[in-house]
Design a protein around this motif. Structure first.
Motif, PDB file in Angstrom:
ATOM      1  N   LEU A 144       0.787  -1.173  -0.024  1.00  0.00           N
ATOM      2  CA  LEU A 144      -0.090   0.143   0.069  1.00  0.00           C
ATOM      3  C   LEU A 144       0.976   1.275  -0.106  1.00  0.00           C
ATOM      4  O   LEU A 144       0.263   2.086  -0.778  1.00  0.00           O
ATOM      5  CB  LEU A 144      -0.834  -0.048   1.353  1.00  0.00           C
ATOM      6  N   LEU A 145       2.041   1.260   0.710  1.00  0.00           N
ATOM      7  CA  LEU A 145       2.802   2.331   0.851  1.00  0.00           C
ATOM      8  C   LEU A 145       3.625   2.444  -0.440  1.00  0.00           C
ATOM      9  O   LEU A 145       3.423   3.771  -0.956  1.00  0.00           O
ATOM     10  CB  LEU A 145       3.774   2.111   1.998  1.00  0.00           C
ATOM     11  N   VAL A 146       3.825   1.475  -1.131  1.00  0.00           N
ATOM     12  CA  VAL A 146       4.646   1.677  -2.550  1.00  0.00           C
ATOM     13  C   VAL A 146       3.771   2.188  -3.330  1.00  0.00           C
ATOM     14  O   VAL A 146       4.158   3.015  -4.439  1.00  0.00           O
ATOM     15  CB  VAL A 146       5.198   0.316  -2.707  1.00  0.00           C
ATOM     16  N   VAL A 147       2.301   1.696  -3.497  1.00  0.00           N
ATOM     17  CA  VAL A 147       1.303   1.909  -4.594  1.00  0.00           C
ATOM     18  C   VAL A 147       1.104   3.551  -4.336  1.00  0.00           C
ATOM     19  O   VAL A 147       0.703   4.435  -5.176  1.00  0.00           O
ATOM     20  CB  VAL A 147      -0.050   1.312  -4.254  1.00  0.00           C
ATOM     21  N   ILE A 148       1.078   3.909  -2.922  1.00  0.00           N
ATOM     22  CA  ILE A 148       0.532   5.345  -2.798  1.00  0.00           C
ATOM     23  C   ILE A 148       1.613   6.232  -3.347  1.00  0.00           C
ATOM     24  O   ILE A 148       1.405   7.234  -3.902  1.00  0.00           O
ATOM     25  CB  ILE A 148       0.452   5.569  -1.324  1.00  0.00           C
ATOM     26  N   ILE A 149       2.979   5.951  -3.063  1.00  0.00           N
ATOM     27  CA  ILE A 149       3.919   6.883  -3.579  1.00  0.00           C
ATOM     28  C   ILE A 149       4.180   6.792  -5.062  1.00  0.00           C
ATOM     29  O   ILE A 149       4.224   7.970  -5.746  1.00  0.00           O
ATOM     30  CB  ILE A 149       5.595   6.264  -3.010  1.00  0.00           C
ATOM     31  N   TYR A 150       3.866   5.487  -5.715  1.00  0.00           N
ATOM     32  CA  TYR A 150       3.945   5.364  -7.152  1.00  0.00           C
ATOM     33  C   TYR A 150       2.902   6.159  -7.727  1.00  0.00           C
ATOM     34  O   TYR A 150       3.094   6.806  -9.004  1.00  0.00           O
ATOM     35  CB  TYR A 150       3.974   3.984  -7.620  1.00  0.00           C
ATOM     36  N   ILE A 160      -6.333  10.029  -1.171  1.00  0.00           N
ATOM     37  CA  ILE A 160      -7.014   9.661  -0.102  1.00  0.00           C
ATOM     38  C   ILE A 160      -8.358   8.995  -0.181  1.00  0.00           C
ATOM     39  O   ILE A 160      -8.777   8.334   0.434  1.00  0.00           O
ATOM     40  CB  ILE A 160      -6.796  11.091   0.519  1.00  0.00           C
ATOM     41  N   VAL A 161      -9.116   9.929  -1.058  1.00  0.00           N
ATOM     42  CA  VAL A 161     -10.589   9.297  -1.379  1.00  0.00           C
ATOM     43  C   VAL A 161     -10.528   7.796  -1.852  1.00  0.00           C
ATOM     44  O   VAL A 161     -11.550   7.020  -1.443  1.00  0.00           O
ATOM     45  CB  VAL A 161     -11.365  10.376  -2.781  1.00  0.00           C
ATOM     46  N   ALA A 162      -9.599   7.368  -2.800  1.00  0.00           N
ATOM     47  CA  ALA A 162      -9.324   6.103  -3.168  1.00  0.00           C
ATOM     48  C   ALA A 162      -9.256   5.303  -2.081  1.00  0.00           C
ATOM     49  O   ALA A 162      -9.757   4.222  -2.143  1.00  0.00           O
ATOM     50  CB  ALA A 162      -8.330   6.110  -4.381  1.00  0.00           C
TER      51      ALA A 162
END
Length: 322
Positions: free
Chosen positions: A15-21, A59-61
């Motif tokens: 999740l952290l990786v996808v948020i940054i990407y 954030i909405v996603a």
């Protein structure tokens, strides 16, 4: 226990990786280290644009994915039906229709949209329960009734939009099924109601475990089954309404995520609910990010990607249940 903890760690890391990407990929690009430095205060004009355009969408996603996933977990516990999902059985469509009415006719009530959309979702849920009750809430019967309720509210929504266009009435503020153009006001909306729903779901995890027992057994333990079902269903509808009011109708999230989560962390809702929240957030953000980059500069809505994945998955579950 190790498998559960490892599953949490892996999903959290992904999740952290996808948020940054998701934040650094698109028409405006940044490399990872540049983004991290800007995140901690370094001046960067690209970061300023990303903060205002992509952060609200991300954030909405996240909230939408978590809300829909937990809604699915709760509905499946209440109905004892592995096929229950707010998007499939018409709850999201009912919430969407009421949201459209409120925003079009009473735009000054924007902040209360999720709360009012809740009543549309609750009415759709009531219709599904009422029309499926004689069959003993048979899983396949619930799905068939739900599809009919979903079609009815979808038709009402389309008819209202068409009528407004003929009358030259502006239909605005409806989230649709695309997460683009989300703003910080959408973030405030979904985070306020979303946190209430998510915390309430965590607090009633033990009730969901008791609903897995036979009603007679649960009642012999002093557990009020009817009250618990109504309260859990209300939380599930609220979470679905919150997501629908800000991210649009996205089906199959509450179907896919709980099934995958049960294989990884088991059926204890004290583990299942928080894990499903993380996994649902990961799924929707991944779908939205893929939709942004696959055919850029065009976009594929996250709801379309979920329909492509979720439709075959629903067929698989029905055949397996049979």
């Amino acid at each position: 226990m190790n498998k559960k903890i490892n599953s949490f760690l892996v999903v959290s890391l992904l999740l952290l990786v996808v948020i940054i990407y998701s934040a650094i990929t698109g028409s405006i690009k940044m490399d990872t280290m540049e983004f991290i430095r800007a995140l901690f205060g370094e001046e960067n004009s690209n970061y300023t644009v990303i903060k205002d355009l992509r952060f609200p969408r991300i954030i909405v996603a996240l909230f939408a994915g978590a809300s829909l996933s937990i809604s699915g977990v709760l509905l499946q516990a209440v109905m004892r039906n592995p096929l229950a999902d707010a998007g499939v059985i018409g709850i999201s469509a009912g919430a969407s229709f009421v949201q459209l009415l409120i925003i079009t006719l009473f735009p000054m009530m924007f902040f209360f949209t999720p709360l009012l959309a809740f009543f549309g979702g609750a009415f759709a849920c009531f219709l599904v329960f009422m029309l499926s009750w004689k069959s003993g809430l048979n899983p396949l019967k619930i799905i068939l009734v739900g599809i009919a309720i979903n079609a009815m509210f979808t038709g009402l929504t389309e008819a209202f939009v068409t009528l407004c266009s003929y009358m030259n009435v502006m239909v605005g503020g409806v989230g649709g099924s695309n997460l683009s153009m989300r703003t910080w006001s959408d973030v405030r909306l979904i985070s306020f109601y979303g946190l209430i729903g998510l915390l309430a779901a965590l607090l009633i995890a033990s009730w969901c475990n008791l609903l897995a027992l036979q009603d007679k057994t649960a009642k012999s333990l002093g557990f009020n089954v009817t009250r618990a079902r109504l309260f859990i269903a209300a939380i599930a509808v609220l979470l679905a309404a919150i997501s629908t009011a800000t991210a649009g109708v996205i089906a199959f999230v509450g179907l896919l995520v709980p099934h995958i989560s049960r294989r990884l962390v088991g059926s204890d809702h004290k583990w299942l609910i928080p894990f499903s929240a993380l996994a649902g957030a990961l799924l929707i953000l991944t779908a939205d990010t893929l939709g942004r980059i696959l055919v850029a500069p065009l976009e594929i809505p996250a709801s379309t990607i979920m329909a492509i994945i979720g439709g075959p998955f629903l067929i698989f579950l029905i055949r397996k249940d049979k």
